[in-house]
Structures are given as structure tokens and as C-alpha cells.
Motif scaffolding. Structure first.
Motif, short mmCIF file in Angstrom:
data_model
loop_
_atom_site.label_atom_id
_atom_site.label_comp_id
_atom_site.label_asym_id
_atom_site.label_seq_id
_atom_site.Cartn_x
_atom_site.Cartn_y
_atom_site.Cartn_z
N PHE A 15 1.07 -1.48 0.04
CA PHE A 15 -0.05 -0.09 -0.09
C PHE A 15 0.66 1.22 0.00
N PRO A 16 0.16 2.17 -0.94
CA PRO A 16 1.51 3.46 -0.76
C PRO A 16 1.87 3.86 0.45
N SER A 17 2.72 4.03 1.35
CA SER A 17 3.05 4.60 2.29
C SER A 17 3.48 6.48 1.76
N MET A 18 2.65 6.71 3.05
CA MET A 18 1.70 8.61 3.18
C MET A 18 3.29 8.67 4.42
N ARG A 19 4.22 7.70 4.41
CA ARG A 19 5.09 8.45 5.71
C ARG A 19 6.07 9.22 5.18
N THR A 20 5.95 10.29 5.44
CA THR A 20 7.44 11.63 4.72
C THR A 20 8.61 11.65 6.42
N LYS A 21 8.05 11.16 7.68
CA LYS A 21 8.60 11.86 8.21
C LYS A 21 8.69 10.91 9.86
N PRO A 22 9.05 10.61 10.16
CA PRO A 22 8.47 9.04 11.53
C PRO A 22 7.96 9.25 12.15
N VAL B 89 -0.48 -6.25 8.43
CA VAL B 89 0.50 -5.71 8.78
C VAL B 89 0.88 -4.48 7.66
N GLN B 90 0.50 -4.31 6.67
CA GLN B 90 1.00 -3.55 5.56
C GLN B 90 -0.91 -2.08 5.67
N ILE B 91 -1.32 -3.51 5.62
CA ILE B 91 -2.49 -2.16 5.41
C ILE B 91 -2.69 -1.39 7.01
N SER B 92 -2.42 -2.07 8.16
CA SER B 92 -2.06 -0.81 9.30
C SER B 92 -1.55 0.25 9.52
N ASP B 93 0.19 -0.28 8.61
CA ASP B 93 1.15 0.63 8.22
C ASP B 93 0.16 1.52 7.59
N ALA B 94 0.01 1.94 6.76
CA ALA B 94 -0.83 2.56 5.41
C ALA B 94 -1.38 3.63 6.10
N ILE B 95 -2.31 3.05 7.55
CA ILE B 95 -3.81 3.73 7.91
C ILE B 95 -3.08 4.54 8.93
N VAL C 141 -2.90 4.97 20.55
CA VAL C 141 -3.57 3.35 20.72
C VAL C 141 -4.35 2.35 19.25
N SER C 142 -5.00 3.77 19.18
CA SER C 142 -6.07 2.81 18.06
C SER C 142 -5.82 2.47 16.61
N VAL C 143 -4.30 3.11 15.86
CA VAL C 143 -3.61 3.09 14.97
C VAL C 143 -2.46 1.24 15.72
N ARG C 144 -2.54 1.31 16.53
CA ARG C 144 -1.86 0.18 16.90
C ARG C 144 -2.76 -1.00 17.01
N ALA C 145 -3.86 -0.79 17.88
CA ALA C 145 -4.52 -1.92 18.53
C ALA C 145 -5.31 -2.80 17.18
N ASN C 146 -5.74 -2.04 15.88
CA ASN C 146 -6.90 -2.12 15.18
C ASN C 146 -6.30 -3.70 14.52
N VAL C 147 -5.42 -3.29 14.31
CA VAL C 147 -4.50 -4.67 13.39
C VAL C 147 -4.11 -6.03 14.67
N ILE D 197 -8.56 3.69 2.26
CA ILE D 197 -8.01 3.63 3.14
C ILE D 197 -8.55 4.60 4.12
N ALA D 198 -8.93 6.03 3.48
CA ALA D 198 -9.28 7.45 3.74
C ALA D 198 -10.15 7.06 5.09
N ASP D 199 -11.44 6.59 4.31
CA ASP D 199 -12.15 5.76 5.51
C ASP D 199 -11.87 5.27 6.94
N LEU D 200 -10.18 4.09 6.26
CA LEU D 200 -10.29 3.85 7.69
C LEU D 200 -9.21 4.57 8.50
#
Length: 805
Positions: free
Chosen positions: A23-30, A101-107, A181-187, A301-304
């Protein structure tokens, strides 16, 4: 490639499923904020010494103020330690297969990116407003009490601005914790759903519990530290200095800062989550006939991401400011009453709200820990109703809260006074009124929004005759659902007021004065299980996200069934929390209104006890207050509509230009939809937010000038009082309507998706999806923003009261 095409032609989706999902990573900074990265770079021993010094300083200030403050500090720190244990427990669970994990990372990347930009914008606005408050306070008049205590204009100005900025900062941290916490617990919930429903439920609850304990603990600790710091710094109660009964008024800025951030967090997050949701549903489900959270939907992904920034981050900030506003208003009223009754040691009445919320942390922790896993695994454990398990934990917390009030643990300790030895019994009963109100509120909202009950089933049945009848039924259900809560609020306010009035506390002239404080105690009772209520609320979006991850990573149907059940329960818990939030907002606003009248009388140096709406200008102020609620709701909903149109256009474009998406041959551009909703929601949140802040100040100033020329010096303050009163009443009714109608529409759709009335893909389902999309901005943007708005109007009028005189 040829082999993959052959598979596609034969209808087998295996090759898409087997190829690694990127999934496209939207990560620009840590991920980690800069301040945490700096702390992580410090040597562990140095960090421990610094922490010990900070805690030592805090406890020293607390000990110099009151033993009660030391107790509050101790409970807050223990709750933080429990929340660290819960975090470690949740993070120790496995994240499932790599595609999850990849989906969770994108979210996570989308949520962190938006959060950083959104809070950057909010912080700039907060700094600007802080300068405005500073300039107003530097040129305002002072009260006789401030003159007597030697508290000059500049000191008062800097104290208010510092409290405002601290409240805003803590509210922002509360929101960040909710999202973190929510972005880590979902997966992890998704991963657990592959094993058992009970384990998935337990992870979601404990993740929500971590966030709730930190948010409530931080609200209590922040106010306690401010109170203790001002007490020591200003030398309160020493000869020639400020009296302790006047100290709570200095904390008003903290409540306003918390409300300010919460309003923009709720607006921005709500617009983001619902624009993405509406866009994804309208094109995906209705036009293309694909399931919810299908990986082929470009807006998924925007919805999640929206679930995390709209429901978790915004609700954390919302509940933080609810508790802050309620504690501060109750402290002000406690101090005012103690002063009128000439009580020798008024600190018990002032610090009582902090003690109640310390017990809240204890009773809610027991409720959270009471939800345990089972040894059974697989589908055998999925038979249990998650709502029944959550209700059981809530009942645990309620029983303990009743014991804390009824057995007099908190009331006898804090509210016993020689002048009225039995007053604490009346106030304990006021607390019980509040606890019962909270329980009834939760039950009423559950009745109107859970598909096990008749209203939602009738709404689902109306979908079988088309889209129009579904909308009519949903609107009428929402309108009807305002009646019972209003009756409950009315009974609780009157009962608590009369219990307080008959407590035996009398002022110098022999008149009973405990009524308002009785209402304040009822509000505390209602919020005495706030941490558990927030846990149930956070459970909703975490379960929703988990369902999305399961659907996108194409897990077996049995796993999706478990997450669907959790998601439907999550919708109900979210709705019940909103009902609870409106009830507490109604009571807290009533208290803040009384505090506003007290403050105006002390600045004007004349009594200000009533507002006559028969005076034309004052009646007009009331009309403007009601209008603000409708205009604000309209702007919030239209913001979602405009942003959703952009998402719908983009999703349609992708389906037309990339026909291979539907056959899994081409990957959708998820990042484009994320970028659209992120920029649009930040742009759209400014207008309704600015309306809410500017309106009361502008109306107060205009009528102050009019009063000056017509010989009515208090006209500005009176018009603002009517504005506040009418806005509160209209806001409560509008929020109840929006929240319940939206929740019912969502669960009517979920009920049909269980296989009722033709199930997924049927005409009834399409009509229910239309209802759900109409309800989305109602229940997740305009409705929740109104709870914050009515409390923010109350705190802004308290802070700006000198401007209206």
C-alpha cells in the motif's frame, strides 16, 4: 503475468491474494513526535532522575496545599502505571499476517500525517486567541476581591493565558493518545479475530481502557497541579492575599483551552472521517456493488484513517474537555457556596470534584479489568454477545461508583461540616441521581440505536419500500428520541437541586444555598464512570478498523463475521457514549451558566440573579443563540457534503480510468483520496469553528455598546446570558436528534447486512446505505461537535465576561 490473467479470466482471485500487498506509504517523517524522540535520546538513568525530580516537585506542592491533592496525585499516577501495563499487554499481541500489517501501516501513516497537520493549524489559532485574551485581560476592570488580594491586572492576565495554553496542550495530548493506541490496536484485534471473538473483544477494550485512563487521569492531574501551583505561588489564605474560595475562577482558562482544541479536533476529524466514508459507500456499495472496506475501493484507506482521527482522537479531546469543564464549574460553585455559608474549611467543597474523578479512575479500572478472555477458541466463543459483556463491566463500575457515593467514602470525607452535619447525606443522594441519570441515558440510547430493539428494526423495514421511506423513518426516529432524555435531564436537575436546597446549608440571611452545588454533585455522579464510558467509545472505532483490515486482507468469512459483530456493537457503544456526553454537557452547561452569572455580579459589583426574556434585546439574544446551533450544524454537514463530492468524483474517475481495478488487475490510488479529504477537512473546519468563537463575543460587544447609549449598563451581559441559555437548550435537542438518527441509520444497515430483508446487495440494503450516508455527518460530525460547542460557549463567556460590561 499471462498466468495471472488466466486466473482472472477463470474468476479465481488467488493470484491477487497471493501477491504481496504494497500500500502506498504516506510516511514522510518518523511516527514519533520530536519531543518523544528527544526524550528517547536521553540516558535512561538521567531520565529517571528527571522524572523523580518532577514527581518530587509535584508532590511537594501538593503537600503544601492539601492532603487531598496528594491523594489525587497518587491515584492519577497509579492509573498511569495501570495504563502502561494495558499498553504493554495490547502491544504484546501478534499483528497477524504481513498483508494485515501493511494495511495497518498505511492507516497509521495517514492518521499521523493528518494529526500533525491538523494540530499544527489548531496550535497557531490557539496562540492567536491567547494573545487576544492577554490584551483583553490587561485592559479590563478588576473585581473587589482581586483588588483586596493584591492580584493585579497583569498577573491575572498571565495566569488566564497560561491556563488557556495548558488546557489546549493537554486536550491535544488527549487526542494524540486516543489516536496513538487505536492505530496500533486495530491490527491486533484483526489478528485475534482469527482465533476467537472474546480475545478480539478483550484487546479492543483494553486498548480503549489505556486511552480512557490516560485522558481522565490527565484532566484531573492537570487541574490539580494548576490549583496547587496557584495556591502556593499566590500564598492563598495568608493575610492580605486571595481567599481559597476565589482560586477556582483562575482555572477557567484551562477549560476554555480544552474546549477550543476539542471543537476543532471534532470538526476536522469528523469532516475527514465522514467525507471519506460517504464517498466510499456511495460509489463502492451503491454504484459498484462491492462490500464495505473492499480493497478495490480507492477511498477505503481514507475511510479507515478517518475512524482514528475522527472517532478516537476527537473523542479523547471531547471527553477531556467535558471532565475539565465539569470539575472547574463544580469547584467554582463549591467555593461560592462555602463563602456564602461562611464554612470554616471550604477546601472540601472545592476539591470534591477532583476526589470524585480519582474514584472514577479506580472504579473504571476494575470494570476494564473485569473483561477477561476465555480458554475457548474459534467460533465457539463467538456465540457470546459482546454488548452483554461490555454492559457487565459497566455494571461493575456503576456498583462501585454507587458505593463510593452512597457509603459516604467520598461525600462524608469531603462534604461533612459542623454547620449542617447531615448535608453530606443529601449530596450523596445527589450523586446517586447523577449515576442513575447516566445509566438511564445509556439504556435509552441503546434502545434507539441497537438493532436488537424495535426502533431500528422498524427503520430497517422501511428500507424495503425505498430510499425515501428510509429517510422519513430515520428523521422521525431521531426526533422522537429527544423526548425521553430531556425528561430524564429535567427530573435529575430538579431532584438534585432540591436535595441540595434541603441539605441544611444556609447563608448569612438564613436562606438555603445548596441547590446549585447539589446539581454540580449530580453532574459529578453522572461522570463518575467517565473512564469506562470512554473505553466503550474507543472500542467502536478500533473494532471498525479491525473489520476493515480483515476485509482488505481478504481473510476467511468466519473472521469477518466476528469483526462484523464487534463493529455493530461498536456502533451502539459510540451512540451511547454520545448520549452520555450530551447529558453531561447539559448538566455542566447549567453549572457554567450559574458560574457566569456569579462572575458578572462580582465584576459589575451588583446582583445578577435573573435574566428577563420579556425585554426585546434579551429575547433577540436568545433567538441568536438558537440560530447559532442550526447554522453551525448546517455548516458542519455541508462541509462533509462538499468534501464527499470531491471523494465521489475521484473514486468514479479511478474506476473509469482504471477498469482493471474491479478485476483486481490494477491497484487503486489510495493516497489520492487521503490527500483530498485531509486538505479539504482542514479547510472546511475553520468556518464553523470561527462562527462558534466569534458569535458570543460579537453579540456581547454590540449589545454592550447599545446598553451604554440607552442607559442599561448590564445589557451586554444579560443578552449573552440569554444567548447562552437558548443555545444550550437548542444544542442539547439538536445533538440528541443528530446522534440518535445517525446511529439508528447505521445499525439498520448493519441489521440488513446480517441477512435480514434480503441481505447485502438487495434493494433494501441500497436504501439503508443511503440512510447511513445521510446519518454519517449527523452522528460523527455535527452531533459530537455540538456537545463541545455548548460547553465552549459557556467557558468562552466566563473568560470574556469583563468584555460585556
Amino acid at each position: 503475468m499471462m498466468a495471472m490473467d488466466d486466473d482472472m479470466e477463470s474468476g479465481a482471485l488467488r493470484s491477487y491474494q497471493d501477491k504481496p500487498r504494497t500500500f502506498p506509504s504516506m510516511r514522510t517523517k518518523p511516527h514519533t513526535p520530536r519531543i518523544i524522540r528527544m526524550l528517547m535520546g536521553i540516558n535512561v538513568r538521567v531520565l529517571l532522575i528527571l522524572l523523580l525530580l518532577v514527581f518530587g516537585g509535584v508532590f511537594y506542592i501538593g503537600a503544601k496545599t492539601s492532603p487531598v491533592i496528594v491523594f489525587v496525585f497518587s491515584v492519577c499516577i497509579m492509573s498511569f502505571l495501570l495504563s502502561i501495563y494495558l499498553t504493554k499487554w495490547v502491544l504484546s499481541k501478534d499483528e497477524g499476517p504481513p498483508e494485515m500489517v501493511q494495511i495497518s501501516d498505511a492507516i497509521r501513516d495517514g492518521a499521523v500525517g493528518f494529526f500533525r497537520t491538523q494540530y499544527g493549524t489548531i496550535s497557531k489559532m490557539a496562540l492567536l486567541l491567547a494573545l487576544v485574551i492577554l490584551s483583553i485581560y490587561l485592559f479590563r476592570t478588576t473585581t473587589p476581591q482581586q483588588e483586596a488580594s493584591g492580584l493585579g491586572r497583569s498577573t491575572s492576565a498571565y495566569i488566564t493565558v497560561a491556563a488557556f495554553l495548558l488546557g489546549a496542550l493537554c486536550s491535544g495530548i488527549a487526542g494524540y493518545i486516543g489516536m496513538w493506541v487505536s492505530v496500533r490496536a486495530n491490527v491486533r484485534v484483526s489478528g485475534a479475530a482469527r482465533r476467537s471473538a472474546r480475545e478480539a473483544l478483550q484487546i479492543a477494550v483494553r486498548a480503549g481502557g489505556f486511552s480512557a485512563l490516560v485522558v481522565v487521569g490527565m484532566a484531573v492531574l492537570g487541574i490539580a497541579i494548576l490549583y496547587a501551583a496557584f495556591y502556593v505561588w499566590l500564598g492563598v489564605d495568608s493575610p492580605g492575599s486571595m481567599k481559597v474560595t476565589e482560586l477556582p475562577l483562575l482555572l477557567v482558562g484551562y477549560g476554555f483551552g480544552a474546549s477550543f482544541v476539542a471543537l476543532f479536533a471534532q470538526l476536522g476529524g469528523g469532516i475527514y472521517t465522514k467525507a471519506a466514508d460517504v464517498g466510499a459507500d456511495l460509489v463502492g456499495k451503491v454504484e459498484q456493488g462491492i462490500p464495505e472496506d473492499d480493497p478495490r475501493n480507492p477511498a477505503v484507506i481514507a475511510d479507515l484513517v478517518g475512524d482514528n482521527v475522527g472517532d478516537c482522537a476527537a473523542r479523547g479531546a471531547d471527553l477531556f474537555e467535558s471532565i475539565a469543564a465539569e470539575i472547574i464549574s463544580a469547584m467554582i460553585l463549591g467555593g461560592t457556596m462555602a463563602q456564602r455559608c461562611k464554612i470554616e474549611d471550604p477546601s472540601g467543597f472545592i476539591l470534591f470534584p477532583l476526589v470524585v474523578h480519582s474514584f472514577d479512575l479506580v472504579v473504571s479500572s476494575v470494570g476494564i479489568l473485569s473483561i477477561r478472555g476465555t480458554r475457548e477458541s474459534g467460533l465457539k466463543a463467538s456465540i457470546e454477545d459482546p454488548m452483554a459483556i461490555l454492559q457487565k463491566g459497566y455494571s461493575f463500575s456503576i456498583v462501585l461508583a454507587v458505593i463510593a457515593f452512597a457509603a459516604g467514602i467520598s461525600t462524608r470525607w469531603m462534604l461533612y461540616t459542623e454547620q449542617a452535619p447531615s448535608a453530606w447525606v443529601n449530596f450523596a443522594l445527589c450523586g446517586l441521581v447523577g449515576i442513575m441519570t447516566a445509566y438511564i441515558f445509556v439504556w435509552i440510547t441503546k434502545y434507539y440505536t441497537d438493532y436488537k430493539h424495535e426502533p431500528v428494526r422498524m427503520l430497517a423495514l422501511s428500507s424495503s419500500t425505498g430510499h425515501g421511506t428510509n429517510i422519513i423513518a430515520g428523521v422521525s426516529l431521531g426526533l422522537e428520541s429527544t423526548a425521553l432524555p430531556v425528561l430524564v435531564i429535567s427530573v435529575s436537575i430538579i431532584s438534585a437541586f432540591w436535595l441540595g436546597q434541603t441539605s441544611g446549608l444556609l447563608d448569612e440571611t438564613g436562606n438555603p444555598t445548596g441547590g446549585l452545588f447539589g446539581t454540580a454533585v449530580a453532574t459529578m455522579g453522572m461522570l463518575s464512570t467517565a473512564a469506562y464510558i470512554l473505553t466503550m467509545d474507543m472500542f467502536g472505532p478500533i473494532a471498525d478498523n479491525a473489520g476493515g483490515i480483515v476485509e482488505m486482507s481478504q481473510q476467511p468469512e468466519s473472521v469477518r463475521e466476528i469483526t462484523d459483530v464487534l463493529d455493530a456493537v461498536g456502533n451502539t457503544t459510540k451512540a451511547t457514549t454520545k448520549g452520555f456526553a450530551i447529558g453531561s454537557a447539559a448538566l455542566a452547561s447549567f453549572l457554567l451558566f450559574s458560574a457566569y452569572m456569579d462572575e458578572v455580579s462580582s465584576f459589575a459589583r451588583e446582583p445578577f440573579k435573573e435574566v428577563d426574556i420579556a425585554v426585546p434585546e434579551i429575547f433577540v439574544g436568545g433567538l441568536l443563540g438558537s440560530m447559532l446551533i442550526f447554522l453551525f450544524s448546517a455548516w458542519a454537514c455541508s462541509a462533509v457534503g462538499r468534501t464527499a463530492q470531491e471523494v465521489v468524483t475521484e473514486v468514479r474517475r479511478q474506476f473509469i480510468e482504471r477498469p482493471g481495478i474491479m478485476d483486481y488487475k490494477e491497484k487503486p490510488d489510495y493516497g489520492r483520496c487521503v490527500a483530498i479529504v485531509a486538505s479539504a477537512s482542514l479547510r472546511e473546519m475553520i468556518k464553523p469553528g470561527a462562527l462558534a468563537i466569534v458569535s458570543p463575543i460579537a453579540i456581547g460587544l454590540v449589545f454592550r455598546i447599545l446598553g451604554h447609549y440607552t442607559g442599561h449598563p448590564l445589557l451586554g451581559a444579560k443578552v449573552v446570558a440569554a444567548f447562552l441559555m437558548f443555545a444550550t437548550v437548542s444544542g442539547i435537542l439538536m445533538a440528541l436528534f443528530l446522534n440518535t438518527a445517525g446511529g439508528a441509520w447505521d445499525n439498520a444497515k448493519k441489521y440488513i447486512e446480517t441477512g435480514a430483508l434480503g441481505g447485502k446487495g438487495s434493494e433494501s440494503h441500497k436504501a439503508a446505505v443511503t440512510g447511513d450516508t445521510v446519518g454519517d455527518p449527523f452522528k460523527d460530525t455535527a452531533g459530537p461537535s455540538l456537545h463541545v460547542l455548548i460547553k465552549m460557549l459557556a467557558t468562552i463567556t466566563l473568560v470574556m465576561a469583563p468584555v460585556f460590561l
